[in-house]
Design an enzyme around this catalytic site. Structure first.
Site, PDB file in Angstrom:
ATOM      1  N   ARG A 135       9.968 -10.869   4.039  1.00 59.27           N
ATOM      2  CA  ARG A 135      11.074 -11.541   3.369  1.00 59.27           C
ATOM      3  C   ARG A 135      12.385 -10.839   3.697  1.00 59.27           C
ATOM      4  NH1 ARG A 135      11.496 -10.604  -1.339  1.00 59.27           N
ATOM      5  NH2 ARG A 135       9.848  -9.053  -1.475  1.00 59.27           N
TER       6      ARG A 135
ATOM      7  N   LYS B   6       7.839 -17.375  -2.496  1.00 62.07           N
ATOM      8  CA  LYS B   6       8.678 -16.606  -3.403  1.00 62.07           C
ATOM      9  C   LYS B   6       9.915 -17.395  -3.842  1.00 62.07           C
ATOM     10  CE  LYS B   6       6.704 -12.583  -4.348  1.00 62.07           C
ATOM     11  NZ  LYS B   6       5.346 -12.444  -3.905  1.00 62.07           N
TER      12      LYS B   6
ATOM     13  N   LYS C 227      -2.157  -5.239  -6.212  1.00 58.40           N
ATOM     14  CA  LYS C 227      -2.440  -6.402  -7.072  1.00 58.40           C
ATOM     15  C   LYS C 227      -3.570  -7.262  -6.508  1.00 58.40           C
ATOM     16  CE  LYS C 227       1.748  -8.048  -6.815  1.00 58.40           C
ATOM     17  NZ  LYS C 227       2.293  -6.974  -5.987  1.00 58.40           N
ATOM     18  N   THR C 228      -3.432  -7.640  -5.241  1.00 54.08           N
ATOM     19  CA  THR C 228      -4.431  -8.518  -4.636  1.00 54.08           C
ATOM     20  C   THR C 228      -5.761  -7.793  -4.484  1.00 54.08           C
ATOM     21  OG1 THR C 228      -2.718  -9.753  -3.470  1.00 54.08           O
ATOM     22  CG2 THR C 228      -4.941  -9.916  -2.584  1.00 54.08           C
TER      23      THR C 228
ATOM     24  N   ASP D 223      -1.007 -13.047  -7.726  1.00 53.63           N
ATOM     25  CA  ASP D 223       0.394 -12.627  -7.578  1.00 53.63           C
ATOM     26  C   ASP D 223       1.394 -13.113  -8.626  1.00 53.63           C
ATOM     27  OD1 ASP D 223       2.099 -11.068  -5.761  1.00 53.63           O
ATOM     28  OD2 ASP D 223       3.112 -12.946  -5.349  1.00 53.63           O
TER      29      ASP D 223
ATOM     30  N   ARG E 189      -0.802 -10.510   7.352  1.00 55.56           N
ATOM     31  CA  ARG E 189      -1.198 -11.228   6.135  1.00 55.56           C
ATOM     32  C   ARG E 189      -2.187 -12.335   6.423  1.00 55.56           C
ATOM     33  NH1 ARG E 189       1.042 -10.101   0.755  1.00 55.56           N
ATOM     34  NH2 ARG E 189       2.774  -8.728   1.171  1.00 55.56           N
TER      35      ARG E 189
HETATM   36  P1  ATP Z   1       2.046  -7.938  -2.386  1.00 57.29           P
HETATM   37  O1  ATP Z   1       2.909  -8.111  -3.610  1.00 57.29           O
HETATM   38  O2  ATP Z   1       2.881  -7.648  -1.172  1.00 57.29           O
HETATM   39  O3  ATP Z   1       1.082  -9.066  -2.185  1.00 57.29           O
HETATM   40  P2  ATP Z   1      -0.124  -6.269  -3.478  1.00 57.29           P
HETATM   41  O4  ATP Z   1       0.281  -5.542  -4.702  1.00 57.29           O
HETATM   42  O5  ATP Z   1      -0.964  -7.470  -3.651  1.00 57.29           O
HETATM   43  O6  ATP Z   1       1.190  -6.567  -2.582  1.00 57.29           O
HETATM   44  P3  ATP Z   1      -2.268  -5.354  -1.823  1.00 57.29           P
HETATM   45  O7  ATP Z   1      -2.222  -6.508  -0.887  1.00 57.29           O
HETATM   46  O8  ATP Z   1      -3.391  -5.294  -2.771  1.00 57.29           O
HETATM   47  O9  ATP Z   1      -0.870  -5.210  -2.576  1.00 57.29           O
HETATM   48  O10 ATP Z   1      -2.169  -4.047  -0.916  1.00 57.29           O
HETATM   49  C1  ATP Z   1      -2.649  -2.769  -1.253  1.00 57.29           C
HETATM   50  C2  ATP Z   1      -2.998  -2.071   0.046  1.00 57.29           C
HETATM   51  O11 ATP Z   1      -3.239  -0.692  -0.180  1.00 57.29           O
HETATM   52  C3  ATP Z   1      -4.251  -2.659   0.647  1.00 57.29           C
HETATM   53  O12 ATP Z   1      -4.088  -2.691   2.038  1.00 57.29           O
HETATM   54  C4  ATP Z   1      -5.328  -1.641   0.215  1.00 57.29           C
HETATM   55  O13 ATP Z   1      -6.408  -1.589   1.103  1.00 57.29           O
HETATM   56  C5  ATP Z   1      -4.550  -0.347   0.264  1.00 57.29           C
HETATM   57  N1  ATP Z   1      -5.066   0.735  -0.627  1.00 57.29           N
HETATM   58  C6  ATP Z   1      -5.388   1.980  -0.235  1.00 57.29           C
HETATM   59  N2  ATP Z   1      -5.780   2.744  -1.270  1.00 57.29           N
HETATM   60  C7  ATP Z   1      -5.694   1.977  -2.367  1.00 57.29           C
HETATM   61  C8  ATP Z   1      -5.961   2.208  -3.759  1.00 57.29           C
HETATM   62  N3  ATP Z   1      -6.376   3.382  -4.212  1.00 57.29           N
HETATM   63  N4  ATP Z   1      -5.764   1.181  -4.618  1.00 57.29           N
HETATM   64  C9  ATP Z   1      -5.299  -0.010  -4.173  1.00 57.29           C
HETATM   65  N5  ATP Z   1      -5.018  -0.285  -2.878  1.00 57.29           N
HETATM   66  C10 ATP Z   1      -5.218   0.693  -1.971  1.00 57.29           C
HETATM   67 MN    MN Z   2      -0.672  -9.496  -3.137  1.00 56.50          MN
END
Ligand code: ATP
Ligand code: MN
Length: 538
Positions: free
Chosen positions: A60, A201, A243-244, A258, A324
């Site tokens: 973004r 978004k 989160k995901t 999300d 993604r």
């Molecule tokens: P977005 O808002 O951009 O979608 P998000 O909060 O959904 O972001 P995730 O897509 O879940 O974030 O990304 C977290 C990344 O960090 C993943 O690639 C995951 O494999 C990695 N990771 C490494 N260690 C951890 C941990 N302890 N807990 C969570 N995620 C971890």
């Molecule tokens: Mn996410």
């Protein structure tokens, strides 16, 4: 090629300034995929997912996100460098140009919904220049039935024209690309960028205005899932905090990954009909649900194939770190249908602390919860640049400032009230560094973070002993099933304890400095939840 279209009774696009377009209405995703392949705009991965490149923009562009300042927004929006005002007449002329640009072209129209709670359903028409952007819209929003499509009349319209470039000197944008929301017109106009996240978004930002401001529903940048007893958990956090990843839990049904609303009668509902997961370093072992969701129907963005094959190299970040995949939520096995939950019991604030200061899990008081929600702390690591070892602090109010048109305290007040009336537990979870800051320590193991969240959800942290963090005042459990005890107190994991104390103090100062802009809001209860800088440590 001939395709099956589903057109609504009122199918004129002239009202959006688009004339004589060869519009394809509500094509099936597989037809859109065929068109994408035919035009050479994508390739099929061996998993059957379609892989595309979003072009110049692979993320973004928050500095190019504008809101039209009009009667509806002028006194309600929190204007500044996050919500950048745009003049109505400048909007009209730019929208006119985008309409002209799309005129006469083959374009794709898709009618969808947002908001899984029918009472708040928003009807959205997404008009895209490119066929794969239309697949994204189909994956990410709620999909109407064929019957519903026949008399569909949208509330909001998204115009998506990646190939159109604005002229900043004439159009009053910052550069060629832009995403503009207009609440009077009920439109989001996106140009000069093919990054699909702008579509998602844009509508999220609109809902973050409409729901709290006009419908008394709190909107949240969080994921949500529900346990076997019907208890709902929310996971707030900035991009990359988990989160995901953490909401995809085989023991719990996914509500959404999300964007959610929390109604006055305590229903938690998903805005979307799909997930948008990061795939950098994705592996079946660590993230089985997401890995298996990458199948026919899924849309991969900006990934690279292994040499000479159609197998995705998930470790390759040469196009972007932000690789993604989007897919309909049904690609996840264990989902809640419809995407609504009740009985919110646990709220997690996820932070990826690259300083290795915050405990991997701690329990927050209401004051701490308000303080941390308004602060919205995480850290970004400059991992891809040579020689950079210093993490960058990021504070983003409500864990999603770029998408929040109202003042952060509006969301914070609603959340505090709801958390207290529902008597939820609030946890701060550091998915970031342990054993030292970025460069010295390591990122918390995903399996430990999962175990801590499971323990919290199952009530296994209710009766254990807690210790208080000296600087942050956070209550840290002293034991947690399936987690080595020594990692529960971050200071223990650092070899150099003085360095830890110093780093913790420095981070506390940054929290306090950031909070100064919310001084008007700093009640005694909230400030009791703030960290205390120790005079003893330099
Ligand atoms: P977005 O808002 O951009 O979608 P998000 O909060 O959904 O972001 P995730 O897509 O879940 O974030 O990304 C977290 C990344 O960090 C993943 O690639 C995951 O494999 C990695 N990771 C490494 N260690 C951890 C941990 N302890 N807990 C969570 N995620 C971890
Ligand atoms: Mn996410």
């Amino acid at each position: 090629m001939s395709f099956k279209e589903v057109r609504p009774a009122q199918d004129s696009l002239e009202r959006y300034g688009i004339k004589n377009a060869d519009a394809k209405w509500n094509l099936s995703p597989s037809d859109l995929e065929k068109i994408t392949l035919e035009k050479g705009l994508g390739e099929l991965a061996d998993s059957g997912a379609l892989a595309i490149d979003t072009g110049k923009f692979k993320g973004r562009s928050p500095q190019d996100r504008f809101i039209v300042k009009d009667e509806i927004t002028q006194d309600a929006v929190w204007w500044g460098n996050i919500n950048i005002p745009f003049e109505p007449n400048h909007y009209s002329s730019l929208k006119g140009k985008v309409g002209e640009y799309l005129s006469g072209k083959e374009i794709y129209v898709r009618d969808v919904y947002a908001c899984a709670d029918d009472r708040y359903r928003l009807k959205i028409r997404v008009i895209t220049e490119l066929p794969w952007s239309n697949i994204f819209a189909n994956n990410m929003f709620l999909r109407p039935s064929e019957e519903e499509l026949k008399d569909f009349e949208p509330d909001w319209v998204v115009l998506n024209a990646p190939g159109f470039e604005a002229d900043p000197a004439v159009d009053h944008t910052r550069q060629g690309n832009f995403a503009i929301l207009n609440f009077s017109d009920q439109m989001a106009v996106v140009g000069g960028t093919g990054y699909t996240g702008e579509i998602k978004k844009g509508i999220f930002s609109a809902l973050n205005f409409i729901l709290p401001h006009q419908k008394n529903v709190l909107s949240m940048h969080c994921s949500a899932n529900v346990g076997q007893d019907g208890d709902t958990a929310l996971f707030f956090g900035l991009s990359g905090t988990g989160k995901t990843t953490l909401s995809a839990d085989p023991q719990r049904k996914l509500i959404g990954d999300d964007e959610h609303g929390w109604t006055a009668d305590d229903v938690i509902f998903n805005f979307e009909g799909g997930c948008y997961a990061k795939v950098i370093d994705l592996s079946e072992e660590k993230e089985p649900d997401i890995f298996r969701a990458v199948k026919p129907g899924a849309l991969l963005e900006n990934i690279v194939f292994k040499n000479g094959s159609k197998e995705v190299d998930y470790h390759d970040s040469s196009l972007t770190e932000n690789t993604r995949v989007s897919y309909p939520i049904e690609h996840i096995d264990n989902i809640q249908v419809p995407s609504n939950g009740k009985n919110p019991k646990n709220v997690f604030f996820l932070t990826c602390d690259a300083y290795g200061v915050l405990p991997p899990i701690s329990k927050l008081t209401p004051g701490q919860a308000a303080f941390h929600f308004i602060s919205g702390y995480t850290a970004k690591v400059a991992g891809t640049e040579e020689g950079i070892t210093e993490p960058q602090v990021a504070f983003s109010a409500c864990f999603g400032a770029p998408f929040m048109p109202l003042h952060p305290t509006r969301y914070a007040d609603m959340l505090s009230e709801k958390m207290q009336s529902s008597n939820v537990n609030v946890w701060l979870v550091n998915t970031g560094w342990s054993g030292g800051a970025y460069g010295v320590g390591n990122r918390m193991k995903l399996k430990y973070t999962r175990a801590m969240i499971t323990a919290a959800l199952e009530g296994k942290l209710d009766d254990v002993e807690y210790r208080t963090h000296e600087v942050f005042g956070l209550a840290m459990p002293t034991t947690c099933p399936n987690v080595p005890e020594e990692i529960l107190f971050p200071r223990n994991t650092w070899e150099d304890k003085d360095k830890y104390d110093q780093t913790a103090n420095n981070l506390a100062k940054k929290f306090l400095a950031n909070f100064e802009k919310f001084a008007d809001y700093a009640s005694e209860e909230i400030m009791a939840g703030a960290p205390k800088v120790s005079e003893k440590v330099g």
